[in-house]
Write a protein that holds these residues in place. Structure first.
Motif, PDB file in Angstrom:
ATOM      1  N   CYS A 175       7.388 -14.634  34.305  1.00 58.91           N
ATOM      2  CA  CYS A 175       7.690 -13.616  35.307  1.00 58.91           C
ATOM      3  C   CYS A 175       9.207 -13.369  35.278  1.00 58.91           C
ATOM      4  CB  CYS A 175       7.252 -14.066  36.696  1.00 58.91           C
ATOM      5  SG  CYS A 175       7.721 -12.894  37.981  1.00 58.91           S
ATOM      6  N   CYS A 210      10.715 -14.302  39.102  1.00 63.24           N
ATOM      7  CA  CYS A 210      10.794 -15.654  39.660  1.00 63.24           C
ATOM      8  C   CYS A 210      10.770 -16.719  38.573  1.00 63.24           C
ATOM      9  CB  CYS A 210       9.673 -15.884  40.668  1.00 63.24           C
ATOM     10  SG  CYS A 210       8.049 -16.000  39.912  1.00 63.24           S
ATOM     11  N   THR A 212       8.279 -17.898  36.767  1.00 66.36           N
ATOM     12  CA  THR A 212       7.073 -18.715  36.574  1.00 66.36           C
ATOM     13  C   THR A 212       6.335 -18.346  35.279  1.00 66.36           C
ATOM     14  OG1 THR A 212       5.060 -19.560  37.599  1.00 66.36           O
ATOM     15  CG2 THR A 212       5.471 -17.228  37.880  1.00 66.36           C
ATOM     16  N   CYS A 231       4.435 -12.027  37.754  1.00 67.46           N
ATOM     17  CA  CYS A 231       3.357 -12.763  38.417  1.00 67.46           C
ATOM     18  C   CYS A 231       2.815 -11.894  39.547  1.00 67.46           C
ATOM     19  CB  CYS A 231       3.859 -14.109  38.941  1.00 67.46           C
ATOM     20  SG  CYS A 231       4.881 -13.986  40.419  1.00 67.46           S
ATOM     21  N   CYS A 285       5.189 -11.442  42.730  1.00 70.19           N
ATOM     22  CA  CYS A 285       6.334 -10.548  42.530  1.00 70.19           C
ATOM     23  C   CYS A 285       5.870  -9.117  42.322  1.00 70.19           C
ATOM     24  CB  CYS A 285       7.184 -11.011  41.349  1.00 70.19           C
ATOM     25  SG  CYS A 285       7.965 -12.605  41.654  1.00 70.19           S
TER      26      CYS A 285
HETATM   27 ZN   LIG Z   1       7.152 -13.900  39.918  1.00 63.13          ZN
END
Ligand SMILES: [Zn+2]
Length: 291
Positions: free
Chosen positions: A30, A33, A35, A61, A64
């Motif tokens: 992502c 963030c 991830t 993700c 987000c």
């Molecule tokens: Zn994210």
């Protein structure tokens, strides 16, 4: 607030340049963030609603994506919906071609919201104008972003003509949140920077917390430059890049360059020195006179 009002009554749907080739870059995490867990979806760099076909694959993700979709909805739909539809931009609401648009009217001194078909909607492109990003300035910065002016492009039918036809005192331009708009600008600019340089090229990203609404510092990174540099052309967006002397990466964008409206600059993050130097060398090579 001062508004620069532009009248485009002569606008009769000039053809849009259609980009038919989809350009995609694989990411694998992502971009907001970081991830790598859960389902990662594709991220449109230039918004789908502005006919953008450039995407980052597996780049957002669901958490987000939910936040950034709301930014896009506010700008593309609530601010520009009727004008975009008039100009023939694509919409995700394919099954509802006779979609309704909301307008705010004043009749006998009373303000009210109405749902109307495209023919009775006010087709307006609003572009807020900000100060330059606080990071490029010496002014004190206390958070948020201030709209100091605005470009307003009214297409097809002017506000007063529409008001007369609908038998109301006034048709208002849509109300919008300049901060959400600025976060939308940051999102687009960040996407373009990742597509161009790759996420590994950056040692830090400045804009993600502001895009996600976790930090109230959008005005530090996003703003309007004092000059307009892009030419008028019939594409939905013009984009330019600059690596500053401290290796910060600046992205300049202009939406609807056909109207010669406001431009925006975003300082998206800091590039690793090694990468920045490489780009500088490449640039020098291109500029060197050939023998
Ligand atoms: Zn994210």
């Amino acid at each position: 607030m001062r508004s620069r009002l532009h009248r485009y009554s002569h606008y009769r749907g000039a053809p849009l340049r259609k980009v038919t080739q989809k350009e995609s870059t694989e990411i694998g995490h992502c971009i907001y963030c970081g991830t790598t867990q859960g389902k990662l979806t594709e991220e449109h760099i230039s918004p789908y609603g502005l006919n953008g076909l450039m995407t980052l694959l597996h780049a957002s993700c669901s958490k987000c994506s939910e936040i950034t979709s709301k930014l896009e909805w506010h700008v593309l739909r609530e601010m520009w919906g009727a004008a975009r539809t008039e100009m023939g931009y694509q919409t995700r609401n394919k099954k509802r071609p006779d979609d309704l648009f909301s307008i705010v009217v004043v009749k006998n001194g009373v303000k009210s919201k109405r749902c109307v078909h495209l023919c009775d909607a006010l087709k307006v492109i609003l572009l807020p104008i900000f100060n330059i990003p606080a990071i490029l300035d010496t002014r004190d910065y206390f958070g948020g972003i201030e709209r100091i002016s605005q470009d307003q492009f009214v297409l097809v039918e002017q506000q007063e003509d529409l008001a007369r036809r609908l038998d109301v005192d006034k048709v208002c331009v849509p109300d919008y949140d300049p901060e959400v708009f600025a976060r939308f600008v940051a999102k687009c600019s960040y996407g373009y920077a990742i597509a161009r340089y790759g996420s590994e090229a950056f040692e830090s990203i400045y804009v993600c917390s502001a895009i996600l609404g976790k930090e109230n510092d959008i005005g530090k990174w996003v703003g309007s430059p004092t000059t307009r540099e892009f030419k008028v052309r019939k594409t939905p967006m013009s984009v330019g890049f600059k690596i500053l002397t401290d290796n910060d990466v600046l992205v300049r964008i202009k939406m609807f360059p056909r109207f010669d409206g406001a431009e925006y600059v975003t300082v998206v993050g800091r590039m690793r020195k090694f990468c920045a130097d490489q780009y500088r060398l490449m640039r020098k090579g291109r500029e060197a006179p050939s023998t």
